[in-house]
Design an enzyme around this catalytic site. Structure first.
Site, mmCIF file in Angstrom:
data_model
loop_
_atom_site.group_PDB
_atom_site.id
_atom_site.type_symbol
_atom_site.label_atom_id
_atom_site.label_comp_id
_atom_site.label_asym_id
_atom_site.label_seq_id
_atom_site.Cartn_x
_atom_site.Cartn_y
_atom_site.Cartn_z
ATOM 1 C CG HIS A 170 42.802 40.756 46.449
ATOM 2 N ND1 HIS A 170 41.582 40.376 45.905
ATOM 3 C CD2 HIS A 170 42.496 41.201 47.713
ATOM 4 C CE1 HIS A 170 40.623 40.552 46.773
ATOM 5 N NE2 HIS A 170 41.136 41.064 47.887
ATOM 6 C CB CYS A 171 41.884 42.821 41.064
ATOM 7 S SG CYS A 171 43.117 42.166 39.938
ATOM 8 C CD GLU A 172 36.985 38.096 38.093
ATOM 9 O OE1 GLU A 172 36.302 37.100 37.802
ATOM 10 O OE2 GLU A 172 36.823 39.212 37.535
ATOM 11 C CB SER A 191 46.296 39.260 41.376
ATOM 12 O OG SER A 191 45.541 39.307 42.570
#
Length: 477
Positions: A380-382, A384
């Protein structure tokens, strides 16, 4: 004999007695008939072709009178083929005193003309002949007269032909077959052969060619109208296979073909293969090596080739609800370090570069102790949307290169849908520290610029290494 003979006999008959004159005259007539075979009466009028047909070329006539004939002339000498059918019966009628009824040449001419006109208007005269040939010919003539309705056109044609020849007309008619039977048969065979050739040629010309319609096709017509498809189903009588078995056999062949096609598509496109197997299994999506069904429930996301899970599933994973299936799981936070320090999910690993990712997972691959359990990785990221999916694909590609298809070290890779932004508001208690630092924070602009330049340099190095590896493969035998 000329008309002077009749005038001299009339003068002598006036001096002689009646019976003696009659007997003498009959003798003279018989002698003359035996010598000349007939009395020829010359008239000033020219004979027509019709008269030639009826009277013959010699125009042989006996003494003509208005009464019925009283003596049948013996015309046996004249029965010579063609003329045997044209012999006429006539005799000179004498009165009781022995005088001839016709007293001069003029009356004889008039009587001959009247008799000719009478013969033209009426049917042909019946002939009395003394010879059997003449009788037979007369009988044939009578039969021909009875069937005149059928032979009318032929008789008219013969009369017209003779008249044309007499008048010297340039118009000619078609020549008849030769009278010789052998020659006639040969001519008939030649004519029949010619007619057969003409009829065959006409039939061949009448037959339309099969392929000319396609050669001379109108460009304005569509192909479906100009060249109709002619489909004919041929059924063999000897076929003993029922229709049900045929349908079943065809369906089995189609299914077998589909299976073969699926196996062939595996090496071409992993995404299509995965979707097809998921549809066939009816149990859910399969993992990367197509050996099992995914342990976590998936949802639809932005990228069709990746598997997404929602925040609830990640929270259940953290709480230990999947311990029976999963031996170990890893949550990879792909954000920059200042973002990670601002707040992250409990137990998450901060790996924002591909080099760090490869070193952690591929340098020494993690193998589960229990073969029935699995190892799960969630990226995940901020949001996604970019960094998380890019890192997930990078790990899968490198894993493919290190293994023989379809085997993988890490077959189950997931993306947290909505990223940390969607997870933090719902599950703040599962975050450490319980805060959220966005990427474009005003206090971390310099740090953001430094991280981007570093990520670009790593990306350039990675692409350069890939190109070098491709060149080495091409050069090596």
């Amino acid at each position: 004999m000329s008309a002077e003979f009749f005038s001299s006999k009339r003068e002598e008959g006036s001096l002689a007695s009646g019976p003696s004159f009659r007997s003498n005259q009959r003798k003279i007539l018989n002698l003359l008939l035996e010598r000349d075979a007939s009395f020829s009466i010359s008239s000033d009028l020219p004979t027509t072709p019709v008269e030639k047909k009826l009277f013959g070329d010699s125009a042989n006539l006996s003494i003509l009178s208005g009464g019925t004939p009283k003596r049948c002339l013996d015309l046996s000498n004249l029965s010579s083929g063609e003329m045997s059918a044209t012999q006429l019966t006539a005799s000179a009628d004498l009165d009781e005193t022995g005088h001839l009824e016709s007293t001069g040449p003029e009356q004889v001419r008039l009587a001959g003309m009247n008799y000719r006109q009478h013969l033209i208007k009426c049917s042909p005269a019946q002939l009395f002949c003394s010879t059997p040939n003449a009788l037979e010919h007369g009988r044939r003539k009578k039969d021909a007269i009875c069937g005149s309705s059928a032979n009318k056109e032929n008789d008219n044609g013969n009369l017209v032909e003779n008249e044309m020849k007499h008048l010297g007309s340039p118009i000619t008619t078609v020549s008849k077959l030769h009278k010789n039977p052998e020659l006639a048969e040969d001519q008939a065979e030649e004519i029949s052969d010619e007619l057969m050739e003409f009829s065959l040629e006409d039939q061949e010309k009448a037959k339309p060619p099969l392929n000319w319609s396609s050669l001379y096709r109108s460009s304005s017509l569509p192909d479906s109208l100009n060249s109709p498809s002619l489909k004919q189903v041929v059924k063999f009588k000897d076929s003993t296979i029922p229709d049900k078995l045929k349908k079943k056999y065809c369906s089995n062949q189609k299914e077998l073909g589909k299976g073969l096609g699926l196996k062939k598509m595996v090496s071409l496109c992993d995404i299509n293969m995965t979707q097809m197997l998921e549809e066939d299994s009816n149990q859910g999506p399969l993992i990367g090596d197509f050996s099992k069904v995914c342990a976590l429930p998936t949802v639809s996301g932005k990228h069709q080739d990746l598997k997404y899970v929602n925040p609830e599933t990640v929270a259940a994973l953290l709480s230990g609800e999947f311990q029976g299936l999963i031996e170990k799981f890893y949550i990879i936070d792909c954000r920059y370090p200042y973002e990670y320090l601002g707040g992250h999910i409990q137990g998450a690993l901060n790996l924002h570069s591909q080099e760090e990712l490869y070193n952690f997972f591929l340098k020494k691959p993690i193998v589960p102790w229990d073969n029935q359990k699995r190892i799960v990785i969630v990226f995940h990221c901020e949001f996604s949307s970019e960094r998380g999916p890019r890192m997930c694909r990078s790990l899968r590609e490198e894993d493919r290169t290190l293994n023989q298809y379809p085997a993988l070290y890490y077959p189950e890779l997931y993306i947290l849908k909505g990223g940390y932004r969607d997870f933090f508001p719902e599950y703040m208690e599962l975050c450490e520290p319980q805060s959220y630092c966005p990427m474009h924070h005003q206090d971390h602009k310099a740090e953001l610029l430094r991280c981007r330049n570093q990520s670009k340099a790593w990306e350039g190095e990675r692409q350069l290494q890939e190109q070098i590896a491709l060149l080495v493969k091409d050069v090596s035998p």
